[in-house]
Design a protein around this motif. Structure first.
Motif, short mmCIF file in Angstrom:
data_model
loop_
_atom_site.label_atom_id
_atom_site.label_comp_id
_atom_site.label_asym_id
_atom_site.label_seq_id
_atom_site.Cartn_x
_atom_site.Cartn_y
_atom_site.Cartn_z
N ILE A 1 12.20 78.65 18.99
CA ILE A 1 11.53 77.39 19.35
C ILE A 1 10.01 77.56 19.36
O ILE A 1 9.30 76.64 19.00
CB ILE A 1 12.10 76.80 20.67
CG1 ILE A 1 11.60 75.37 20.89
CG2 ILE A 1 11.82 77.69 21.86
CD1 ILE A 1 12.41 74.56 21.88
N GLU B 1 -0.35 80.32 23.72
CA GLU B 1 -0.29 78.90 24.10
C GLU B 1 -1.51 78.51 24.95
O GLU B 1 -2.05 77.42 24.79
CB GLU B 1 0.97 78.62 24.93
CG GLU B 1 2.28 78.83 24.20
CD GLU B 1 2.84 80.24 24.33
OE1 GLU B 1 2.05 81.21 24.40
OE2 GLU B 1 4.08 80.38 24.32
N ARG B 2 -1.88 79.38 25.87
CA ARG B 2 -3.03 79.14 26.74
C ARG B 2 -3.73 80.47 26.93
O ARG B 2 -3.08 81.47 27.16
CB ARG B 2 -2.57 78.73 28.16
CG ARG B 2 -2.19 77.31 28.35
CD ARG B 2 -2.07 77.01 29.86
NE ARG B 2 -1.30 75.79 30.04
CZ ARG B 2 0.02 75.76 30.24
NH1 ARG B 2 0.68 76.88 30.35
NH2 ARG B 2 0.65 74.61 30.37
N CYS C 1 5.22 63.17 20.33
CA CYS C 1 5.40 64.19 21.36
C CYS C 1 4.77 65.54 20.99
O CYS C 1 4.60 66.40 21.83
CB CYS C 1 6.87 64.38 21.66
SG CYS C 1 7.79 65.11 20.29
N ASN D 1 6.02 67.97 19.28
CA ASN D 1 6.93 69.11 19.10
C ASN D 1 6.87 69.67 17.69
O ASN D 1 6.98 70.89 17.50
CB ASN D 1 8.37 68.68 19.41
CG ASN D 1 8.71 68.86 20.88
OD1 ASN D 1 8.47 69.91 21.44
ND2 ASN D 1 9.25 67.84 21.49
N LEU E 1 3.70 71.87 17.61
CA LEU E 1 3.67 72.97 18.56
C LEU E 1 4.69 74.05 18.21
O LEU E 1 4.51 75.21 18.55
CB LEU E 1 3.90 72.44 19.98
CG LEU E 1 2.82 71.46 20.44
CD1 LEU E 1 3.27 70.69 21.67
CD2 LEU E 1 1.50 72.16 20.72
N VAL F 1 -10.14 72.90 24.02
CA VAL F 1 -10.76 73.75 25.04
C VAL F 1 -11.14 72.89 26.24
O VAL F 1 -11.42 71.70 26.11
CB VAL F 1 -12.02 74.50 24.54
CG1 VAL F 1 -11.67 75.58 23.54
CG2 VAL F 1 -13.05 73.55 23.99
N LYS F 2 -11.11 73.52 27.39
CA LYS F 2 -11.39 72.81 28.63
C LYS F 2 -12.14 73.76 29.56
O LYS F 2 -11.80 74.94 29.63
CB LYS F 2 -10.05 72.42 29.25
CG LYS F 2 -10.11 71.34 30.29
CD LYS F 2 -8.67 70.88 30.59
CE LYS F 2 -8.62 69.78 31.61
NZ LYS F 2 -7.25 69.33 31.85
N PHE G 1 -6.03 75.93 24.67
CA PHE G 1 -4.58 75.78 24.64
C PHE G 1 -4.22 74.96 23.41
O PHE G 1 -5.06 74.27 22.85
CB PHE G 1 -4.07 75.14 25.94
CG PHE G 1 -4.77 73.86 26.35
CD1 PHE G 1 -4.21 72.64 26.04
CD2 PHE G 1 -6.00 73.89 27.01
CE1 PHE G 1 -4.85 71.47 26.39
CE2 PHE G 1 -6.65 72.71 27.37
CZ PHE G 1 -6.07 71.50 27.06
N TRP G 2 -2.96 75.08 23.01
CA TRP G 2 -2.52 74.43 21.78
C TRP G 2 -2.68 72.91 21.85
O TRP G 2 -2.33 72.29 22.84
CB TRP G 2 -1.06 74.77 21.49
CG TRP G 2 -0.84 76.21 21.14
CD1 TRP G 2 -1.79 77.18 20.99
CD2 TRP G 2 0.42 76.84 20.89
NE1 TRP G 2 -1.18 78.38 20.67
CE2 TRP G 2 0.17 78.20 20.60
CE3 TRP G 2 1.74 76.40 20.89
CZ2 TRP G 2 1.19 79.11 20.32
CZ3 TRP G 2 2.76 77.30 20.61
CH2 TRP G 2 2.47 78.64 20.32
N PHE H 1 -1.49 63.77 18.89
CA PHE H 1 -2.02 63.20 20.13
C PHE H 1 -3.28 62.39 19.84
O PHE H 1 -4.09 62.75 18.98
CB PHE H 1 -2.37 64.30 21.15
CG PHE H 1 -1.22 65.23 21.47
CD1 PHE H 1 0.10 64.80 21.36
CD2 PHE H 1 -1.46 66.53 21.89
CE1 PHE H 1 1.16 65.66 21.66
CE2 PHE H 1 -0.42 67.39 22.20
CZ PHE H 1 0.90 66.96 22.08
N ARG H 2 -3.48 61.36 20.63
CA ARG H 2 -4.61 60.46 20.45
C ARG H 2 -5.95 61.20 20.48
O ARG H 2 -6.82 60.99 19.63
CB ARG H 2 -4.56 59.39 21.54
CG ARG H 2 -5.83 58.61 21.74
CD ARG H 2 -5.72 57.74 22.98
NE ARG H 2 -7.02 57.22 23.38
CZ ARG H 2 -7.84 57.85 24.22
NH1 ARG H 2 -7.50 59.02 24.74
NH2 ARG H 2 -9.00 57.32 24.54
N SER H 3 -6.14 62.07 21.45
CA SER H 3 -7.46 62.68 21.63
C SER H 3 -7.82 63.65 20.51
O SER H 3 -8.98 64.05 20.39
CB SER H 3 -7.54 63.39 22.98
OG SER H 3 -6.44 64.25 23.14
#
Ligand code: SF4
Ligand code: SF4
Ligand code: SF4
Ligand code: SF4
Ligand code: SF4
Lengths: 276, 342
Positions: free
Chosen positions: B54, B64-65, B236, B238, B241, B251-252, B267-268, B273-275
């Motif tokens: 998966i 992932e992060r 979603c 998936n 990912l 990034v945050k 993170f992935w 996604f909209r953003s």
């Protein structure tokens, strides 16, 4: 990211202390409880000046100006509404915290199905209560809300993230993707695919690190819909329908935390046709 | 290239040997139907006949992060948090996923080296494993069904063990240093290897190659498939990912409460996604679900110079793990038109 249209909280460090209020309308007080019990509560208490925080201090006041107001609970009475307006008037930044303030909460489940008078009559009959009640609604139905911190209850790391960014002179970034994304990042299997579980992860805004699917429990959508009309109830309803779930089951489940989403009914109708 | 045989009864011992060299990861069953690469405690837990994991193997090199640096606002300094460079061994990687890793290399090492990725990758050992396709696989038409680079050792199933291809000096040393596990191959092994490959090839539901898929898609950006299928899509993420070649990340900054510092995490992310398409000033260059849906189909069918293949390696994950049951391969074939090899 667009810039916020509110006054930025000045970064204080040791020269000043940001003022914060934690207010509550109709809710279970669960959000406050999480806020009051964050691991770093002592550090928070040293860094900010709480003007209102019922769970922590009886010296709480609604009427003092604050930099940041966290509002928990839905507007369910006229008293709630008055208080909310007072909070908004006194705050630079208003954050809706928790499922009730953000989306109306479980008490708004009947939205669109029953009106307030019918609900009242079925619970109280003819008896009178002290305050006039209102149909439970999220706080942005009445006042401008700057930020949304969803969850039932909200997550500690998000509370800390919101506080830290405000105190830093910045602001929290919005999440606009669903729980599924975090479900993958957590390394879970997908229970919707694997055992046809009615998981609302695909329409629910992330931030809980897929708490429920991580325990093999389908998401019930407590964080509310993915914002900016990106909650695809139609696609998910079709997916569930193909797995044999009934329209009523799907609608009821989606309504628990999303009854105020303006796209819900229309997107369901797309799959099931007009409601009678 | 060198070839040796790993007899069936020596497989566990060989895995133990690998485990002693660093952290060993391999395919494990994580639920009723799904598999994932996990750390191997007991070598008996390794699943040799898994269909697909998966999470894709890129997670070992591009997690992932991860925190990329911490910052100190008082001294205006940043401190990179580079990986430690511990040895990791990934056992049981299928051919498509090995090409997937080479595609990741092309972006994270060849382009503009990403030290976080590079350090981990340099400390990774890749042991490939043969497989038989299911109806979701289409590595055949992507020319990624048989790899000639990107692994240290590659194990091909024989009735009584594995025929091992040696891909690198590291792989060669692995065998040199543990000769007790390996044998010379016999002519029977060679026949069995050929038989397996012939059988495998006949099992793919699509044949031929899709080298021109990209052009077919580019010429039909307005194909009705996109509207119809994106309407079913949950957005979603998936599909991206789980994809072995998706590289997008977000990034945050997470400041500390006192404002004295903080950390930057990545993170992935996903183009679903909209953003992902949101830029300064609030403009979004992929405002609709259909735009995002179409973007993935174009991105995955673009051409990677390093591998001379498409970015999609045909692993089937984006369909197998799509909660809305959207069929990537069938949708591509629909746009391709007759002659797609189905
Ligand atoms: S289990 Fe639920 S949240 Fe997780 S990927 Fe599947 S649908 Fe999404
Ligand atoms: S998985 Fe769903 S129900 Fe569970 S905490 Fe997250 S949003 Fe709430
Ligand atoms: S743009 Fe989309 S499809 Fe392409 S690498 Fe990024 S997430 Fe994957
Ligand atoms: S696009 Fe789909 S089939 Fe192709 S490599 Fe990615 S997940 Fe696998
Ligand atoms: S996995 Fe399926 S439903 Fe989810 S974004 Fe990809 S195509 Fe859409």
């Amino acid at each position: 990211m667009t810039l916020p249209d509110h006054e930025i909280i000045e970064e204080c460090r040791d020269v000043c202390r940001a003022t914060v209020g934690v207010y509550v309308l109709t809710s279970c007080y669960g959000c406050q409880l999480v806020m009051a019990t964050v691991e770093k509560i002592m550090e928070v208490a040293n860094l900010v000046d709480f003007k209102c925080f019922y769970m922590v201090s009886s010296k709480s006041s609604l009427h003092e100006p604050v930099d940041i107001a966290f509002v928990e609970g839905s507007v369910s009475t006229e008293k709630d509404l008055e208080e909310l307006k007072e909070v908004r008037k006194n705050a630079k930044v208003v954050v809706a915290i928790g499922a009730c303030a953000v989306n109306g909460g479980v008490q708004s489940w009947s939205e669109g199905d029953l009106n307030y008078d019918e609900l009242y009559a079925s619970v109280y009959g003819d008896s009178k209560i002290k305050y006039k009640g209102l149909q439970a609604a999220p706080i942005d139905s009445y006042v401008k809300v700057d930020y949304f911190l969803p969850g039932c209850p909200p997550e500690e790391d998000e509370i800390m993230y919101f506080l830290s960014t405000f105190l830093f002179g910045s602001y929290p970034e919005e999440i606009d993707y669903p729980v599924c994304a975090e479900c993958r990042l957590e390394g879970n299997p997908c229970i919707l695919i694997e055992r046809d579980a009615p998981c609302l992860g695909p329409v629910t805004v992330a931030g809980c690190k897929a708490r429920c699917p991580s325990f093999n429990v389908p998401c019930i959508g407590c964080r509310g819909p993915v914002p900016h009309d990106n909650s695809w109830f139609d696609s998910l309803a079709l997916t569930f329908k193909n797995k044999g779930y009934s329209k009523d089951y799907i609608r009821e489940r989606m309504k628990i935390f999303c009854s105020f989403d303006k796209n819900l009914e229309e997107r369901l109708e797309k799959v099931f046709g007009r409601k009678k | 290239m060198r070839y040796v045989k790993l007899p069936k009864e020596k497989v566990c011992e060989f895995l133990e040997r690998l485990k002693s060299m660093g952290t060993l990861y391999g395919p494990k069953k994580i639920s009723e139907k799904f598999y994932d690469f996990r750390e191997i405690g007991d070598v008996k837990e390794v699943e040799f006949e898994y269909n697909r994991t998966i999470t894709p193997p890129r997670k070992f090199f591009f997690p992932e992060r991860e925190t990329v640096f911490t910052f100190d606002t008082a001294n205006v300094e940043i401190h990179e948090t580079l990986p430690t460079g511990n040895r990791i061994i990934i056992f049981g990687v299928h051919a498509c996923d090995i090409v997937g890793l080479r595609i990741m290399d092309s972006r994270f090492i060849d382009d503009l080296p990403d030290p976080y990725y590079q350090i981990r990758r340099e400390n990774g050992i890749i042991i490939g494993l043969s497989c038989l396709p299911d109806e979701y696989c289409f590595c055949s038409v992507r020319r990624t069904d048989f790899v000639d680079a990107g692994f240290d050792l590659f194990l091909h199933l024989l009735p009584d063990g594995y025929l091992v291809r040696v891909g690198t000096v590291t792989g060669h040393k692995l065998i040199e240093n543990s000769p007790e596990y390996f044998e010379e191959i016999s002519s029977e092994d060679k026949d069995n290897f050929a038989k397996f490959e012939t059988k495998r090839r006949s099992m793919f539901t699509v044949q031929g190659n899709w080298d021109d898929m990209r052009y077919r898609l580019e010429l039909h950006l307005d194909h009705p498939m996109y509207m119809r299928e994106s309407d079913k899509c949950l957005g979603c993420g998936n599909c991206t990912l789980t994809c072995p070649t998706c590289r997008c990340y977000e990034v945050k900054d997470l400041p500390t409460l006192d404002g004295a510092g903080g950390e930057r995490v990545r993170f992935w992310d996903s183009c679903q996604f909209r953003s992902h398409g949101l830029v300064a000033g609030g403009h979004n260059f992929r405002p609709t679900k259909k735009d995002r849906f179409l973007n993935r189909y174009q991105c995955k069918n673009a051409y990677c110079e390093t591998t001379t293949t498409a970015y999609c390696v045909g692993c089937g994950r984006c369909t197998y793990f799509c909660p809305a049951d959207i069929q990537f391969k069938e949708n591509l074939l629909e746009v391709y038109g007759p002659g797609g090899g189905a």
